[in-house]
Every structure is written in C-alpha cells, then in structure tokens.
Scaffold this active site. Structure first.
Site, PDB file in Angstrom:
ATOM      1  N   LYS A   4       0.809  -1.210   0.000  1.00 41.14           N
ATOM      2  CA  LYS A   4       0.000   0.000   0.000  1.00 41.14           C
ATOM      3  C   LYS A   4       0.846   1.266   0.000  1.00 41.14           C
ATOM      4  CE  LYS A   4      -1.680  -1.424   3.862  1.00 41.14           C
ATOM      5  NZ  LYS A   4      -0.973  -2.726   3.935  1.00 41.14           N
ATOM      6  N   ASP A  60      -0.141   7.823   5.813  1.00 44.29           N
ATOM      7  CA  ASP A  60       0.351   6.449   5.773  1.00 44.29           C
ATOM      8  C   ASP A  60       0.060   5.698   7.066  1.00 44.29           C
ATOM      9  OD1 ASP A  60       1.596   4.290   4.483  1.00 44.29           O
ATOM     10  OD2 ASP A  60       3.439   4.652   5.610  1.00 44.29           O
ATOM     11  N   ASP A  61      -0.498   4.503   6.910  1.00 40.11           N
ATOM     12  CA  ASP A  61      -0.757   3.623   8.054  1.00 40.11           C
ATOM     13  C   ASP A  61      -1.602   4.350   9.094  1.00 40.11           C
ATOM     14  OD1 ASP A  61      -0.642   1.287   9.426  1.00 40.11           O
ATOM     15  OD2 ASP A  61       1.532   1.207   9.584  1.00 40.11           O
TER      16      ASP A  61
END
Ligand SMILES: Nc1ncnc2c1ncn2[C@@H]1O[C@H](COP(=O)(O)OP(=O)(O)OP(=O)(O)O)[C@@H](O)[C@H]1O
Ligand SMILES: Nc1ncnc2c1ncn2[C@@H]1O[C@H](COP(=O)(O)OP(=O)(O)OP(=O)(O)O)[C@@H](O)[C@H]1O
Ligand SMILES: Nc1ncnc2c1ncn2[C@@H]1O[C@H](COP(=O)(O)OP(=O)(O)OP(=O)(O)O)[C@@H](O)[C@H]1O
Ligand SMILES: Nc1ncnc2c1ncn2[C@@H]1O[C@H](COP(=O)(O)OP(=O)(O)OP(=O)(O)O)[C@@H](O)[C@H]1O
Ligand SMILES: Nc1ncnc2c1ncn2[C@@H]1O[C@H](COP(=O)(O)OP(=O)(O)OP(=O)(O)O)[C@@H](O)[C@H]1O
Ligand SMILES: Nc1ncnc2c1ncn2[C@@H]1O[C@H](COP(=O)(O)OP(=O)(O)OP(=O)(O)O)[C@@H](O)[C@H]1O
Ligand SMILES: [Mg+2]
Ligand SMILES: [Mg+2]
Ligand SMILES: [Mg+2]
Ligand SMILES: [Mg+2]
Ligand SMILES: [Mg+2]
Ligand SMILES: [Mg+2]
Lengths: 260, 260, 260, 260, 260, 260
Positions: free
Chosen positions: A70, A124-125
């Site tokens: 991802k 992100d994340d």
C-alpha cells in the site's frame, strides 16, 4: 500548546519529501492484471485532480493486508504525479510525539498543501497515526477528529488536493467513520497463486523448473509481496550471488522461521 | 516534554552496554537438541543482518515461559555477534520513569543504532516495557505505539539492525499487534524430562546414581532453567562445598518452599 | 517530577529503620507447630541470602488473613537477621503521597539496599502500596510495575538482598503477576482450635479451668492472632489487673461488639 | 502539591472543634432500650481507650439509615469524653477541595491527634468524604486509601486514639474494605413502632390521646429521628406556640409533602 | 485552583439577582386546580423558612417534564418571598467554566446566602449543572458532591435558607442520591386535557367556538406549557395582530414542524 | 484557561462570515417538491424570528444522510435572510483546538449574536463539533454541555436569534438530549428515483435519451446530491467539454470506484 506543538515539529519537516523514494525500496514488480488495473484506477484519480474544474479535493483510501504494498503504491503515485508538493504523513517521524504535536504536524502538512496549486498528501498507516490498539480498543480521538475534518475540508479556491490514506484494518476505518469520509476505497491485494510464480521468476530466485515446487512449499494460498521478498532474501543466505536457491534451503527457511 | 525526557535519561545511558554480560550470570548450559537448534536459528538471523544486501532490518521475537532463558539467549547473541553496537532496553533501568521518558529512552537507543553500521537492539521483557497488567487490561499505549513503529521503521541507508524482543506472554503480543510486527517469532522452551537430568548432571548437584530420583521429585513435567538453578542452589544450603545434595534435603526444599 | 518526588521524601527517611520493633508490639506468642515450622522456613531464606554464592537475590511473599501476624513475622526476621540494612516500605509513612512520590520512595529503599552488602527490604501490605480496591478494580499501575521490576532486578555484584512482601489478598497478587514474580510464597495462618487455648493460656486471660469454655464462646473456627489479642484486652476492661476475665464479661464482649 | 494542599487548609482549621455541639442541634431524645444499649456500648469503647494499656488505637464504624442520628451520637460521645482533642472530619468544610487537599486535611487531623495524649477523631459521612456515587460507581481512591491506612496506623508511643466513622451505606463500606479496617461496627437504627410514640410525647406534639392516631398516620413502619423531627416542625406551622398539632394538619403535611 | 476559580467568577456575579424576572418571561397562566395546589404547597415551604424556629434549612426539588414551568415557578416563589437574598444558580452564566470554577460559583452563592438572614437559592436544571449526559452516563462528580453537601449543610446560627432545585430527570436525581438529599420532592406537571383549552382561551388564540377543534388537533394528551406557548406563537405568523388563528394555519404548523 | 482559550481563537475569527458562500459551491439544484417544501418551511422559521414578538429564540435541527445538502441549505438560508449577523460554527476552522478553546470559540459566536439585533448561528456538523466517534462512544462532554445550554439560552432583551444545527446522526442527537433541546427537527433527504433524473438533466450530463439508462446504472435507490455531483464529474474525465458522457464511461466509473 498547539503553538508550541507546531514549534516542536519544525526541525523534522525538511525530511518529509526526501523520503518519498525510500518507500519503494524494492521496486514495483508487475505481478499481473489485478496489479495493473489497480494502478490504472489510481492514476485516473491523479488525473482527475490535475484536470477537473469541479473536483478540487479528491480522497482515496488504499486498504489491504500488512505488507501488500500500500505504502509503496501511494509513494509511486506521488513520484509519478510530478505535483509540486507530495508529502507523506508517517508515524516514523513522530515517535514519542504528544497527541497535540501529532495533530499539529498533520495539520501543518495540509496547510502546506493548501498553499501549493496541486498537491498529494499521503496519510500512511492510519491505524498507527491514530495510535490504534484493538485491546479496549484505544486510539487518539484527537487525531481521528483532525483526520475526519481534514479529509473533507475543501482547499482554498484555486488549490487542488489528492489525499491518499493507507490502512491494514478496513473494519476499523469503517467503525470510526473514516471509510465514509474518503470519496473512494480501493483494495490492495496480497499476491495469489500464479502471481507468486511470476514474482519468484522476476526475482530469478529458483531454477525455472523448480518454481512450481517452491510455490507449493508455501502453506498459505496468498502471501503479501513484502513477506515474499523477505523469504527469498533469507533463503539466499549462503547461496552464491546469482545462483538459484536450492529447494532444501527454501524448505528449511519456511520450517524454522515462523515468519509473519 | 519529550526534550526534557531525553535530558532526564542521559546519565543512565553509559550503563546500558556494560550490563550485557550480567544477563548470562549463570552461563549457558547445553541441555540438548532443542536448545542447540534454537541457538543455531538465532545465529542465522545475526548472519543475515551481517551479510544480506536486501535485509537492512530484521526483527525476531523470543517468547517462552518465565525463566526459560530468553534474556540470557538474547544477551548471548549480542555478545557473540561482535556488532559495534548492542544495547538492551530493559525496565530495570527505568523504574519510576514517566511514559514519555520511557518512550524517549527507547527511541534514543534506536537513534544510536541508526548511527552505527551494524547493531542489535534487545527489547527485554516487552510486557514490562509496556507496563502491562492483565487486570483491565492496562498498559502504556504510548510505549506500545512507539514499539510498533520502531520495530518496522527502516534504518537509514547503509545501516543494518537486528531487533530482538523477549516476552513471556505471546497472546498479549498477538492481541496488541506486536507479534505481527516482528518478522520472526521463536519459542524458548522450559527444560523437559531427560533434559532436566542433563542440567542436574552438568551442575554436579547429586550423586550420579541419585539423579533419576531427584528428577522424579519434581512435580511438574517441565521446569524453567532459572527455577531449576535456584532450587539446586537452595538445596545446597548446609551441604559442604563440592559434596552432592542428599535426597532428603532436596525433598525438603521442594516441600517447604512453594517455589515459583 | 521523579527528582522532585525523591526530594519530597527525604525527611521521612530517617524514621524507617527505627520503626522496625514497633511492628511486633505485642510480642511473638509461640502458638504451636505450624508457627514454628513457618518461622524455621523463613529463617532458612535469611541464611540462604547470608551464605549462598549463587543467590544474591531471594524474594518471598508472606500471605494470609488480615491480622494473622504477617508484618510482625517479617519484622521479627529483620530484627533477628542482624543484616546491616533492614527497611520496611509501608503506606503508613506515605499517606497522601502522589504515585510518583511513592514509586520514588520505594525505589529509594532499593537503591539504599544495593549499596549495603546484605539487606532485607519488607514490602508491607502490598495491596495498600498498590492502592488496591476491589471495586473496579482500581490500583496504581505505576507502583505495580515498579514492584514487578524491583522484585526481579539483580543487585549489583557483591550485594545480597532478601525481599519480603506481605499481603492479605493472594488472589490479587496472582492476578497481577506479583505472586509469580516472587521466588517463594508462604502462608501465614490464623490461630486454630487447640492453638487458641495455647494463646489464651499464654496471656493468663482466664482461670485455667475456664479456658475451654472461653474458646467455645468464639463463633469462628479460626481467629487471627491480632483480633484474639484485642478481644482479650477489651474483655479485661473493668477486671482488676492480674485477675482472670469472668466468662460473662467475655461473652458480653463477643455479643455486643461485632468485632472484625 | 501535598505541601500546598496543607497550606490551603490552614485557615479552615480553627473552626473544627467549635462545631462539635452544632451536630446535636435538636438534643438527644431517649427513645428506648435499643438507644440506651447502643449508647452504653459506645461509652465502653471510649473507656477502653482512656484506660487500657494494650489498646492505644480503637476504631468503630457507626452505620445506619440517613437521619438515624449517627453524627449526633458521635458528637455526643466526643462531648462526653472530655478528651483533650476531639475533631470531626466533615465534607461540610471541604466543598470544592481537590482530592489532595482533602487527603491533606484528613491527614492533618490525625497528625494533631498523634500529638495529643488522648483523642477522638470522627470521620463523618464517609461516603461523602470518599465522593462516592453509585453510578459507575465513582469515588476518590486517594481518600479511600488514606482512610484505609489511617484507620489502622498505630499512634506514636504513649498516645491513644478512638476513631469513629459514620456511614449510611454499610455495603459500600464492606465492598471497599473499610468495614474490615475498623475494629467494631455498630448499627444505629431508625425509630420504630412504640418508640415513635415516645418521641412524639417527648416533643409534646399532640394531645396525649391523639398520639396513637398520629403514629398510625405514618405510612412506614420506621422513620429516622431526623425526619420525624422535621415532620413535626412542618406540621406546627400556623399552630399557636405550645398548642398541640391538630390531626388534620398532620395528615395534610404527610399527604402534600413527599418527604424524604 | 479553587482560589483562582473564585477570582474567575467574580465579574459574572452582579447579574445573578437581576435575571430573576427574566425566567417568567411569559407570565404565569392559572390553568387550573393542580397548578394552584402546587403553588400553595410551595408557598407553605417559604413560610416555614420565614417563621419556624427549628427549620433553618429547608430543601425542595421541583421535577417535571421539559418546559413544564419549573424554572418559572421557582423564580415566582423567589420574587414573591421578598427575602433579602434570592439567587438562581444556572448553567446559562457558566458556559465553558471548568469544574472547579463551577463548584466555586455554586459554593459562593451559598456563602452569600449564609451571610443573609433569610435566603432562597435556586439550583436550576440540576442535570445541566452536573453536565449530565445519559451516554456513559457521564457527569461532573465534583459538582454532584458539592451539591450533596451544600443541600444538607446547616446555615450558621440565626440564618435561614430555602433551597429549590429543578430537574427534568427524576430518575437521575434518585440514582445519584440527590432526590434523597432534598427534604421534599414536588412534581410540576405538563398541561392536560381541559387545561389546554383554559390556556388557549387565556391567550385569545382562537375563536372561542374553535378552541375544542384546536385542542383536538394536538396529537399528545398532554403538552408542556412552554411548548404550547411556542406553537401558538408560530401559528400567529401572518395572522393580523389581535385576530384569531385560523384552524388551517394551526394544523399546518402542527404538521410541518416536528416540534419538540 | 478559558481566558487564554478566547485569546487563542481571535485571529481565526474574521474568516467565519466570509466563508458563507463557499458552502454552496455547486449551487442549489431544484430537484423537486420535497426540496421546495423543505426550503419553504425553513424560510418560515427565518420569518418568525424576523417578525414575532414572543419568539426571540428559535432553534432548528437539519438532519439527513451525509452529503444530502444540509450545510448548503443552512448557508443558503443565512445568505437569503439578510440578517446583520450570520455565522457558521464549523470544525474546519478548529482542527487541533483543545476542548476549552472550541467551547470558547462557540460561546464567542453566540456572544457576538447577542450583540446583534437579529442573527443566524449555524452549528455545522454537530458530531464533528462534539468530536463524536461511535467506538466507545466518545465525545467531548464539555462541548455537548455548552451546546445544550446555548441552544436554550434566551438572548438579551431586544435581540433575536435563529440557531440552525446540522447533523448526519439523528440517533446520536437524540441520545445526547440535543434533539430535544432544539425546537424543531427537519429531515434533509437524499435524491430519490425520478429526482435523480431531474438532477442529471439539470447538469446536462447525458444525451437526454440516455438519462434513464444512466439512472438505472446506479445500484442504490437513493443517492446524496453531493455524491451524485462527484460521480458525474469523475465520469466527465476525458469527455470533451460540453459533450455528453458516454454510457460506458459512466458504468466504468461506477464499477471501478467503490464510491462512498
Ligand atoms: N507490485 C508491487 N506493489 C507494491 N510493492 C511492491 C510491488 N513489488 C514490489 N514491491 C515492494 O514490496 C514492498 C511493499 O511494502 P509496503 O511497505 O509498501 O507494504 P504495505 O502494504 O505498506 O505494508 P504495511 O502494512 O506494513 O504498511 C516494498 O518494498 C516495495 O518496493
Ligand atoms: N541453556 C540456557 N539457556 C538460557 N539460560 C540459561 C541456560 N543455561 C543456564 N542459563 C541461565 O538461566 C538463567 C535464565 O534466566 P533469564 O533471565 O534469561 O530467563 P528469562 O526467560 O529471561 O526469564 P524472565 O521471564 O523472568 O525474564 C540465566 O541466569 C542463565 O545464565
Ligand atoms: N505468633 C505470632 N505471630 C505473629 N504475630 C504475633 C504472634 N504472637 C503475637 N503476635 C502479635 O500479633 C500482632 C500481629 O499483627 P500484624 O500487624 O503483624 O498482623 P498482619 O497479618 O500484618 O495484619 P494486617 O493484615 O492487618 O496487616 C502483632 O501485634 C504481634 O506482636
Ligand atoms: N436519640 C437520638 N439520637 C440521635 N439523634 C437524635 C436523637 N434524638 C434527637 N436527635 C436529633 O436528631 C438529629 C439526628 O441527625 P444526624 O445528622 O445526627 O443524623 P445522621 O444519621 O448523621 O444523618 P445523615 O445520614 O444525614 O448524616 C440531630 O439533630 C439530633 O439532635
Ligand atoms: N402556570 C405556569 N407555570 C409555569 N410557567 C408558565 C405558566 N404559565 C405560563 N408560563 C410560562 O411558561 C414558560 C415555562 O418555561 P420554564 O423555562 O419555566 O419551563 P421549565 O420547566 O423550567 O423548562 P426546562 O425543562 O426547559 O427548564 C415560562 O416562559 C413561563 O413564563
Ligand atoms: N438542492 C440542493 N440542496 C443542497 N445542496 C445542493 C443542492 N443542489 C446542489 N447542491 C450542492 O450539493 C452539495 C451539498 O453538500 P453539503 O456539504 O451541503 O452536504 P451535507 O449534507 O452538509 O454533507 P455532510 O454530511 O458531508 O456535511 C453542495 O456542494 C451544494 O452546492
Ligand atoms: Mg505501509
Ligand atoms: Mg527475561
Ligand atoms: Mg500487616
Ligand atoms: Mg450524619
Ligand atoms: Mg428550566
Ligand atoms: Mg455538512
């Protein structure tokens, strides 16, 4: 303490754009049609923000298993876009930050984006940004609320913004209302069946005739790309550079290391 | 207060590397095949970090019952590795620290590791680092999130890092997402059956002919090495140096002291 | 604020060792075999720390009903040991202290012990140190974590330490992982059946011929020593010094006062 | 902030002893045998502290329904005792105090008691001191722990102390471990049946011949003394001073006002 | 911070008494016997405080549905009483106050009352003062404890005080122990059946012949007075001043606006 | 810290009124009778506040699915009203604010409204203002209590105020008591069936003959206006300006993008 929080984060800032390439450390291996279709759809979104008059803000959530790629995909889109501003908001650079400092850092990235004519912001994340843990569950509601607002906030007139979020926990995103706050949700899959062989071939990991046996050695039907790359690299220990991995070595690695 | 937290921890720092040997106070007794296989697998990981081009970061979780020898094993690997930097992050040196001070100390150890070409960081007794208690359950989410990020964060280009975590609560590690964050999980077992005799012999604890009876005196089928060593030492009280432990003394100790 | 917490506790410190004798205010009545066996086992532990080369740290938990004499026993061992340092960590001296101040005080006692060649530290009434209450339940996790670490932390080379904890709630100790953190757990019982008569005789409380009737007056099969001593003292009100307690007076006290 | 908390409470201190009489505003009506027996038992405890050599600390909990007269009884004992120091710890004087300030005030009262040769400390309405509310439930654990310690802490040599607690919630006291921390628990009952008539007669509230009818008008079998006194006073509105209350007026008050 | 809290609230204080009349903005419509009986009972309580020698403190809780007129009734009693001090404690004047500031403001009002020979303190909308929300539930325990104490605290000798509380949530008051803390609880009902017609007539809202039809248009059997007044006022939009409301207009308002 | 909170928010204030038009970025498309009836009812409320003598405060809650057009409707009413003060309270301008700062900002908007003869205050997206998340659930009780009070607080004499709230979670509003605190609740619906065609025609999105097929392509029976506008805009990518969208392109967009 929002002000002081902003002060606190300044020195860390220069590094954000520089790290973009580091997220695609092992390149992007084309492992088949699903990968190509996903990439094309993502590129459509970049084009929409670049060219549409009515969509100054577009937001997409990339969700899929841990290690599916991802972050590498989001970084690749950012690199390809050639937008004047591409920034990754990552917990890597915020270890030990207080909640207000994190919220301030995230808000600061959006402020910067609002000043650029065209931007990509990668969240992100998101579970890590939220400090989510399933026990409880616990998470930072301050960060969550900041994200819920920032993901829906229109940029100032004349500015365009693509927000890409990544997450390994789609149900958590849904429960928190974050999934609904994004315009689009796209699934990033693990590598499956025949695709595993494609990857192993691309890596020159085995004698071509042994690739089938190597694939059969994997217990699971699907494996995230990141884990597959690590398994191959561990198996290469002691194997001369350029030589194929012997099957016994491969099986030993799969047996001894309860790899996650 | 992250800054001040960093300031707070400086004086404690010099001591970290020095204590490495102290964790193997009673040596490493070779009690059989499982122990040797585990040691060899661990040594493989050290070699991977030393030699692989694609694995700058490798992370392994050692889990097993209390007293099984997890910390001694991690320290032994560190001592053997000859890496320029080996550090143990332990709660021993952080009693009474606030959560930000702990998080700062942990982050500081990783910062140091990022500056060394090759490093081992031992996260010892992760439940204690997390201030975990099953009632509630309660734990420090700040520390947990710092660990979740640090365990996955790539070192800067050219740096290599092996992270070894130890834990007596594998289910807790799994529930918190920490088990998945490590690349590898390895089980450190208690001493079992015939292996107990091997240990007792290695210690010269009993008349060779009485070792079987001494093993039979233990109620449990398996016993952690640390506890076995303490039992023998307690039984030696009043026994002349070098002489074998009489069986009655051994049984008295097992009966009177509800040893954990 | 750990520093300031340490500062805060200094003046209270001189008093700690002085109070040792005050915990055995009513002497130690030898009420039979179980008492003598327990005392002997405890003395074994003191000897082990005094003389063994491999056991620099030994930890024992004394658990039993409220008033069973746990604190008096621990204090007696400390007095007998003649160790250069014996300290009792008790909530008595920390009423109103903040959690960090308490943790600092406890850590300070261990610091002192690490500087003495041979020491006993008594952690008295651990539930109170933990501010435990079953509703919730609630307790200070900061203190708990400090205890979990300190009870397992090896003293510096050449130092020896016996830690004695006391607790009326063995299940709580187990649930919190404290029971497992101690090497040994010993049960301190209430006074039972024939032993009650032994105590009453030792106190010269009744006409020898009436002791049996006096014991029969107690509803419960067993009674903690502390409560038995209070009952006798209350019954002595109005009785001339040295004279035996009339049975009616004894029964009146047992009836009127729902004594805990 | 314990220090500053102590500073904060100083000015309020002079008032504590003065208010003792104010808690028995409406006198003590002798409403029969149960009342007299309870009073005598309490007086026994005062004598024990005054005269015993082995009981420097005695602690009693008075529990009973709201308005039963617990506080008035404790104050009466204090007034009668002629002890050099009698202090009531009441939430009345601590509205809006922070938890540390409350804990400091309570500790301060005990400090004062430890300096006096003989003292009574009344912990009035312990639920209020604990800020207890059944929803949750919630309460101040800081205050609870202070009470649990102070109620068991021996006064310094040569000092004697009687602690009297009052509470309307015996189950809460038990759940929190407070009931067990006191040596004695005594029940203060509401006024019942024939005793109600005794009180009404003592107040000259009705024509002697109408007392029976007045008692019959009360729905409940028992009524706390405080409420009975308020009912009579409300019924006296509009009745000429000294004249008996007409039965209709009495019934109107009982009907219109849903009195607690 | 209690001190600073007191400082914080000073400027807001002058306004408290002035606003008394504003709570009866739409007058008091006599809508029948239940209203008159309630008013008379309340007036009895005012008289009791004014004239009794044994009741220096009387406390009454007015509970009833939202908009039933509780606040207007309390304010009316205050205006009628002619007491030298009548104060309303309302959240209106404390938006955004911290808990200690609110507690200090409330305590300050009682302090003022203790200095006046005769006072009425209205605790308006106790749920709001407590920041109560049924989800959780959550509320300010600090404020609750302050109210529990202040409602039972005797004024100084020679001072008299009537405390009137208002609440729309009698069950919450009971669960929190507040209902029991007040001497009296009185129900303030919504307007019912025939009484609705009385109100509509008093307002000259409809042609006398159409009042029955207008009442029939209301779906619910009973309606709080505040809501009834708003409905009539909304229906009057576009109707010439003094003219009766056409029935169609009335029905349109009832249909379009899902009025609370 | 309320004072400092007020200070903190000043610079952000000028922007509030200016943004009013930005909430109707894509205009108001008349998609049929339900829309027109809703608009008319809302306009009635504006007129009531403008003209009635007895309704100085009127409060309306607009609830409906995400993207239904609630905010655009509220902003439209504000723009049409020509009231001297119209302000939107939105989380957009308060990212990262502390709870007291948010409460202060909200209170400040009402303060401003109380100074203007006639005002509209829009409380936009109340869940976001409350920092509501269904997990837990969690929310800011401080903000909730401020809203509960401000929505019912009468403006000073001579001032008139219309409060419009918007929310996508009517059940949450009800559970928190907010739904009851507003005078009126109105439903803002998604676009349904035939209305979808009306919108697509108004946008000139398809060949007139293909509108039916385009509507049929949508899986759901109803779609919020905001989402419908985004779908059309995405489908226009690559379509020459002014040209109709080909049906295949429309179906591709619906298939590839799991649009929220
Ligand atoms: N087709 C591909 N797509 C994505 N990544 C690829 C691909 N081929 C190779 N890679 C490599 O695989 C790795 C994917 O790791 P990445 O960190 O992006 O995964 P992730 O899904 O973000 O994991 P996590 O859930 O741990 O955040 C990268 O090193 C990337 O260079
Ligand atoms: N083969 C062995 N493996 C590990 N430890 C051994 C071995 N032989 C002897 N030991 C000794 O046993 C002890 C093991 O204790 P150690 O503290 O490492 O256990 P642990 O599993 O970390 O316990 P804990 O769960 O309490 O942290 C050490 O003193 C070590 O010197
Ligand atoms: N054989 C005995 N063992 C222990 N205490 C004894 C004995 N004989 C008499 N005593 C006296 O009994 C008392 C025991 O009280 P102690 O406070 O030690 O009990 P405890 O178990 O610690 O109680 P708590 O649970 O309340 O802490 C002491 O006053 C001690 O002098
Ligand atoms: N026999 C009696 N015992 C106690 N109080 C009495 C007696 N006769 C009259 N009184 C009067 O009754 C009142 C009892 O009230 P008190 O405040 O002591 O009750 P309480 O049980 O402490 O109530 P609460 O539960 O509200 O604290 C006092 O005013 C006291 O003067
Ligand atoms: N008989 C009456 N009793 C009370 N209020 C009346 C009566 N007649 C008219 N009113 C008017 O009705 C309104 C009642 O509103 P009020 O705010 O007192 O209700 P409330 O019960 O306090 O509402 P809430 O639950 O919202 O606090 C006031 O404006 C008052 O002037
Ligand atoms: N008839 C209409 N009603 C409302 N909005 C319309 C209408 N026609 C077009 N629009 C446009 O649709 C969009 C509606 O979005 P808006 O933000 O108001 O929705 P919302 O219900 O507030 O969404 P959210 O739940 O996300 O806050 C606006 O851009 C507006 O210009
Ligand atoms: Mg990733
Ligand atoms: Mg270990
Ligand atoms: Mg004890
Ligand atoms: Mg009382
Ligand atoms: Mg009201
Ligand atoms: Mg909106």
């Amino acid at each position: 303490d929002f002000e002081s929080a902003i002060a606190e984060i300044k020195p860390a800032f220069g590094a954000v754009t520089e790290t973009l390439a580091a997220y695609v450390l092992n390149g992007m291996i084309d492992f088949g049609e699903p990968f190509r279709h996903l990439l094309a759809t993502c590129q459509t979104l970049v084009e929409q923000v670049r060219s549409s008059e009515h969509t100054p803000l577009l937001t997409a959530l990339l969700e899929g298993p841990a290690g599916a790629g991802k972050t590498a995909l989001a970084a690749t889109l950012g690199l390809e876009s050639q937008f004047p501003l591409v920034k990754v908001v990552s917990s890597d650079a915020m270890v030990g930050f207080s909640e207000p400092a994190k919220a301030a850092q995230i808000a600061k990235v959006f402020e910067d984006a609002y000043r650029s004519p065209m931007s990509i912001v990668v969240l992100d994340d998101i579970e890590r940004l939220l400090e989510y843990v399933p026990i409880g569950p616990r998470f930072s509601n301050g960060i969550l609320q900041a994200l819920l607002v920032l993901v829906k906030k229109q940029p100032p007139e004349g500015r365009r913004l693509l927000v890409i979020g990544t997450s390994s926990a789609p149900q958590v995103m849904a429960d928190m209302g974050l999934a609904d706050a994004f315009n689009v949700a796209l699934h990033v899959p693990a590598v499956r069946d025949a695709e595993v062989a494609t990857v192993l071939k691309a890596l020159n990991a085995f004698e071509p005739s042994q690739v089938g046996a190597a694939v059969a050695g994997l217990a699971e039907a699907e494996v995230p790309i990141k884990r597959l790359l690590l398994l191959v690299d561990l198996a290469r220990q002691g194997v001369p550079a350029g030589a194929p991995i012997p099957l016994e070595r491969w099986h030993q690695v799969l047996r001894d290391l309860a790899l996650n």
